[in-house]
Write a protein that holds these residues in place. Structure first.
Motif, PDB file in Angstrom:
ATOM      1  N   ARG A 140       0.831  -1.237  -0.151  1.00 46.22           N
ATOM      2  CA  ARG A 140       0.142  -0.089  -0.164  1.00 46.22           C
ATOM      3  C   ARG A 140       0.856   1.302  -0.100  1.00 46.22           C
ATOM      4  NH1 ARG A 140      -4.514   0.575   4.381  1.00 46.22           N
ATOM      5  NH2 ARG A 140      -2.710   0.439   5.612  1.00 46.22           N
ATOM      6  N   CYS A 141       2.153   0.989   0.523  1.00 49.71           N
ATOM      7  CA  CYS A 141       2.939   2.244   0.537  1.00 49.71           C
ATOM      8  C   CYS A 141       3.849   2.487  -0.881  1.00 49.71           C
ATOM      9  CB  CYS A 141       3.758   2.153   1.756  1.00 49.71           C
ATOM     10  SG  CYS A 141       2.661   2.143   3.315  1.00 49.71           S
ATOM     11  N   LEU A 142       3.840   1.666  -1.824  1.00 50.82           N
ATOM     12  CA  LEU A 142       4.573   1.640  -2.897  1.00 50.82           C
ATOM     13  C   LEU A 142       4.213   3.039  -3.624  1.00 50.82           C
ATOM     14  CD1 LEU A 142       4.455  -1.863  -4.522  1.00 50.82           C
ATOM     15  CD2 LEU A 142       6.400  -0.600  -3.314  1.00 50.82           C
ATOM     16  N   PRO A 143       5.373   3.743  -4.067  1.00 52.85           N
ATOM     17  CA  PRO A 143       6.594   3.099  -4.354  1.00 52.85           C
ATOM     18  C   PRO A 143       7.612   3.511  -2.941  1.00 52.85           C
ATOM     19  CG  PRO A 143       6.646   5.284  -5.503  1.00 52.85           C
ATOM     20  CD  PRO A 143       5.112   4.862  -5.028  1.00 52.85           C
ATOM     21  N   ALA A 144       7.106   4.148  -2.131  1.00 52.65           N
ATOM     22  CA  ALA A 144       8.145   4.644  -0.938  1.00 52.65           C
ATOM     23  C   ALA A 144       8.734   3.507  -0.271  1.00 52.65           C
ATOM     24  CB  ALA A 144       7.211   5.409  -0.311  1.00 52.65           C
ATOM     25  N   SER A 145       7.860   2.283  -0.288  1.00 52.42           N
ATOM     26  CA  SER A 145       8.306   1.114   0.377  1.00 52.42           C
ATOM     27  C   SER A 145       9.320   0.170  -0.520  1.00 52.42           C
ATOM     28  CB  SER A 145       7.051   0.470   1.101  1.00 52.42           C
ATOM     29  OG  SER A 145       6.219  -0.024   0.171  1.00 52.42           O
ATOM     30  N   LYS A 146       9.607   0.513  -1.640  1.00 55.29           N
ATOM     31  CA  LYS A 146      10.158  -0.421  -2.536  1.00 55.29           C
ATOM     32  C   LYS A 146      11.493  -0.987  -2.008  1.00 55.29           C
ATOM     33  CE  LYS A 146      11.870  -0.694  -7.309  1.00 55.29           C
ATOM     34  NZ  LYS A 146      13.319  -1.294  -7.300  1.00 55.29           N
ATOM     35  N   ALA A 147      12.285  -0.057  -1.512  1.00 52.44           N
ATOM     36  CA  ALA A 147      13.636  -0.308  -1.073  1.00 52.44           C
ATOM     37  C   ALA A 147      13.811  -0.248   0.555  1.00 52.44           C
ATOM     38  CB  ALA A 147      14.685   0.756  -1.853  1.00 52.44           C
ATOM     39  N   ILE A 148      12.776   0.369   1.320  1.00 54.00           N
ATOM     40  CA  ILE A 148      12.863   0.490   2.586  1.00 54.00           C
ATOM     41  C   ILE A 148      11.676   0.046   3.440  1.00 54.00           C
ATOM     42  CG2 ILE A 148      14.407   2.562   2.539  1.00 54.00           C
ATOM     43  CD1 ILE A 148      12.001   4.238   3.433  1.00 54.00           C
ATOM     44  N   PRO A 149      11.896  -0.686   4.437  1.00 49.81           N
ATOM     45  CA  PRO A 149      10.572  -1.153   5.043  1.00 49.81           C
ATOM     46  C   PRO A 149       9.589   0.121   5.246  1.00 49.81           C
ATOM     47  CG  PRO A 149      12.674  -1.946   6.110  1.00 49.81           C
ATOM     48  CD  PRO A 149      12.888  -0.851   5.201  1.00 49.81           C
ATOM     49  N   LYS A 150       8.334  -0.290   4.934  1.00 51.67           N
ATOM     50  CA  LYS A 150       7.096   0.938   5.191  1.00 51.67           C
ATOM     51  C   LYS A 150       7.271   1.300   6.546  1.00 51.67           C
ATOM     52  CE  LYS A 150       3.779  -2.469   6.507  1.00 51.67           C
ATOM     53  NZ  LYS A 150       2.217  -3.263   6.457  1.00 51.67           N
ATOM     54  N   GLU A 151       7.717   0.452   7.617  1.00 52.23           N
ATOM     55  CA  GLU A 151       7.843   1.017   8.936  1.00 52.23           C
ATOM     56  C   GLU A 151       8.825   2.033   9.181  1.00 52.23           C
ATOM     57  OE1 GLU A 151       6.063  -3.156   8.889  1.00 52.23           O
ATOM     58  OE2 GLU A 151       8.084  -2.321   8.050  1.00 52.23           O
ATOM     59  N   MET A 152       9.819   2.121   8.349  1.00 54.25           N
ATOM     60  CA  MET A 152      11.041   2.935   8.367  1.00 54.25           C
ATOM     61  C   MET A 152      10.605   4.349   7.544  1.00 54.25           C
ATOM     62  SD  MET A 152      12.968   1.805  10.521  1.00 54.25           S
ATOM     63  CE  MET A 152      14.499   2.932  10.073  1.00 54.25           C
ATOM     64  N   ILE A 153       9.622   4.487   7.130  1.00 54.01           N
ATOM     65  CA  ILE A 153       9.169   5.762   6.467  1.00 54.01           C
ATOM     66  C   ILE A 153       9.288   6.856   7.615  1.00 54.01           C
ATOM     67  CG2 ILE A 153       7.306   7.098   5.123  1.00 54.01           C
ATOM     68  CD1 ILE A 153       6.839   4.543   3.503  1.00 54.01           C
ATOM     69  N   THR A 154       9.399   8.004   7.351  1.00 57.76           N
ATOM     70  CA  THR A 154       9.593   8.930   8.388  1.00 57.76           C
ATOM     71  C   THR A 154       8.457   9.941   8.433  1.00 57.76           C
ATOM     72  OG1 THR A 154      12.106   8.923   8.282  1.00 57.76           O
ATOM     73  CG2 THR A 154      11.217  10.760   9.457  1.00 57.76           C
ATOM     74  N   ILE A 155       7.867  10.140   9.837  1.00 58.64           N
ATOM     75  CA  ILE A 155       7.014  11.282  10.169  1.00 58.64           C
ATOM     76  C   ILE A 155       7.668  12.082  11.216  1.00 58.64           C
ATOM     77  CG2 ILE A 155       4.896  11.652  11.234  1.00 58.64           C
ATOM     78  CD1 ILE A 155       3.679   8.978  10.465  1.00 58.64           C
ATOM     79  N   VAL A 156       7.947  13.435  10.340  1.00 60.11           N
ATOM     80  CA  VAL A 156       8.662  14.374  10.988  1.00 60.11           C
ATOM     81  C   VAL A 156      10.014  13.932  11.216  1.00 60.11           C
ATOM     82  CG1 VAL A 156       8.906  16.324  12.592  1.00 60.11           C
ATOM     83  CG2 VAL A 156       6.752  15.181  12.179  1.00 60.11           C
ATOM     84  N   ASP A 157      10.543  13.510  12.186  1.00 63.20           N
ATOM     85  CA  ASP A 157      11.786  13.220  12.378  1.00 63.20           C
ATOM     86  C   ASP A 157      12.056  11.765  12.986  1.00 63.20           C
ATOM     87  OD1 ASP A 157      10.858  13.655  14.980  1.00 63.20           O
ATOM     88  OD2 ASP A 157      12.347  14.815  15.879  1.00 63.20           O
ATOM     89  N   LYS A 158      10.940  11.133  13.040  1.00 63.93           N
ATOM     90  CA  LYS A 158      11.247   9.732  13.430  1.00 63.93           C
ATOM     91  C   LYS A 158      10.465   8.522  12.545  1.00 63.93           C
ATOM     92  CE  LYS A 158       9.380  10.652  17.558  1.00 63.93           C
ATOM     93  NZ  LYS A 158       8.988  10.500  18.864  1.00 63.93           N
ATOM     94  N   PRO A 159      11.007   7.287  12.417  1.00 62.70           N
ATOM     95  CA  PRO A 159      10.287   6.328  11.557  1.00 62.70           C
ATOM     96  C   PRO A 159       9.038   6.028  12.326  1.00 62.70           C
ATOM     97  CG  PRO A 159      12.120   5.468  12.488  1.00 62.70           C
ATOM     98  CD  PRO A 159      12.199   6.774  12.710  1.00 62.70           C
ATOM     99  N   VAL A 160       7.741   5.458  11.443  1.00 59.62           N
ATOM    100  CA  VAL A 160       6.593   4.999  11.955  1.00 59.62           C
ATOM    101  C   VAL A 160       6.866   4.274  13.074  1.00 59.62           C
ATOM    102  CG1 VAL A 160       4.497   3.947  11.653  1.00 59.62           C
ATOM    103  CG2 VAL A 160       5.162   5.538  10.057  1.00 59.62           C
ATOM    104  N   ILE A 161       7.851   3.194  12.983  1.00 57.33           N
ATOM    105  CA  ILE A 161       7.788   2.101  13.779  1.00 57.33           C
ATOM    106  C   ILE A 161       8.478   2.573  15.209  1.00 57.33           C
ATOM    107  CG2 ILE A 161      10.196   1.574  13.424  1.00 57.33           C
ATOM    108  CD1 ILE A 161       7.755  -1.044  14.180  1.00 57.33           C
ATOM    109  N   GLN A 162       9.006   3.613  15.439  1.00 58.61           N
ATOM    110  CA  GLN A 162       9.507   4.293  16.723  1.00 58.61           C
ATOM    111  C   GLN A 162       8.423   4.813  17.381  1.00 58.61           C
ATOM    112  OE1 GLN A 162      13.197   6.576  16.430  1.00 58.61           O
ATOM    113  NE2 GLN A 162      12.437   7.485  18.461  1.00 58.61           N
ATOM    114  N   TYR A 163       7.321   5.463  16.690  1.00 59.89           N
ATOM    115  CA  TYR A 163       6.428   6.052  17.413  1.00 59.89           C
ATOM    116  C   TYR A 163       5.463   4.801  17.938  1.00 59.89           C
ATOM    117  CZ  TYR A 163       6.732  10.561  15.234  1.00 59.89           C
ATOM    118  OH  TYR A 163       7.200  11.695  14.601  1.00 59.89           O
TER     119      TYR A 163
END
Length: 295
Positions: free
Chosen positions: A15-38
């Protein structure tokens, strides 16, 4: 008190392509932290001390994010970048453990949870889906902490739900309740769950949003669950069996949710969290005003 949590992060994030093609979707950043950290911070704030990442061979970046990076820390220390060094070192508190297990084959959410059995053992535990951010805002405690209190009180599985517009119920898993809908912050007994019902057939307007508190009794039920929709082992099927055997409750959340697996949900999360960011909030609000005036 529930101290363990399972985060299923093995999915490929289509659902997150193409942003998640080369990095895990959970590592896409919101402001200054990846989603998984929140999501991990949400669990830690609720008192979780042991986090089990159910992961995939292509998701090593997630494990690396929570691991120590000696070279980076040494460089930041040498350059006197003390604030950044503190942030990098304190991504996870010292008393919180991050454990990774593999889901070798993508057989569904139920199978992902089952993969964590050896680590969870006989303890009750939380399941947090990392696609969804649950934002406590200015609340004194987050909703996961409220769910834990409800579990401790009733001893029954808790499924977090939020109210959605009636005409949108066909997009969600909707719960059926024994009585009236609970007030925000309260729980009510479940009589079932319906996946994406027709609007006119929805048993309520309370949608399941990706947070669960479960007893270890769910594991043998998952092991016996036959593949369902998409030829995958569905957590919902095992939850229904658990409900019939032991009962289960719907916990109605008080905060806000953002579906970061969808582009508009991700953008909304960015807006909401950036506006109150301690470092960038003021500047971001100025940007919003400027672009609103130009619009």
């Amino acid at each position: 008190m529930i101290k363990k949590a399972v985060l299923p992060v093995a999915g490929l994030g289509t659902r997150c392509l193409p942003a998640s093609k080369a990095i895990p979707k959970e590592m896409i950043t919101i402001v200054d932290k990846p989603v998984i950290q929140y999501v991990v911070e949400e669990a830690v704030a609720a008192g979780i001390k042991e986090i089990v990442l159910v992961t995939h061979s292509s998701k090593s970046a997630i494990e690396n994010h929570f691991d120590k990076n000696f070279e980076l820390e040494a460089m930041l220390e040498a350059k006197g970048k003390d604030e950044l060094l503190a942030e990098v070192r304190n991504i996870v508190p010292e008393d919180v453990s991050i454990i990774a297990v593999r889901q070798p084959v993508a057989l569904g959410l139920g199978h992902a949870v089952l993969c964590a059995q050896a680590v969870i053992g006989d303890d009750p535990f939380a399941v947090l889906l990392p696609d969804v951010l649950v934002d406590a805002g200015e609340l004194p405690q987050n909703d996961l902490a409220g769910m834990i209190e409800a579990y401790d009180k009733s001893g029954q599985a808790q499924i977090m739900v939020e109210n959605v517009p009636q005409d949108m119920t066909h997009k969600y898993g909707i719960v059926a309740l024994e009585g009236e809908a609970p007030a925000p912050g309260d729980s009510a007994p479940l009589t079932g769950m319906v996946e994406k019902p027709k609007v006119e057939e929805a048993p309520s307007s309370l949608a399941v949003i990706g947070r669960y508190l479960l007893p270890a009794a769910i594991f043998p039920l998952l092991a016996e669950t036959k593949p369902g929709a998409g030829n995958e082992i569905q957590l919902t099927d095992a939850l229904e069996t658990l409900r019939q055997q032991q009962g289960a409750e719907a916990y109605r959340m008080r905060g806000n949710t953002y579906d970061c697996g969808h582009q508009l949900g991700y953008l909304e999360a960015t807006l909401a969290l950036a506006k109150r960011h301690p470092q960038y909030g003021e500047g971001f609000r100025s940007l919003l005003s400027r672009y609103a005036n130009e619009g």
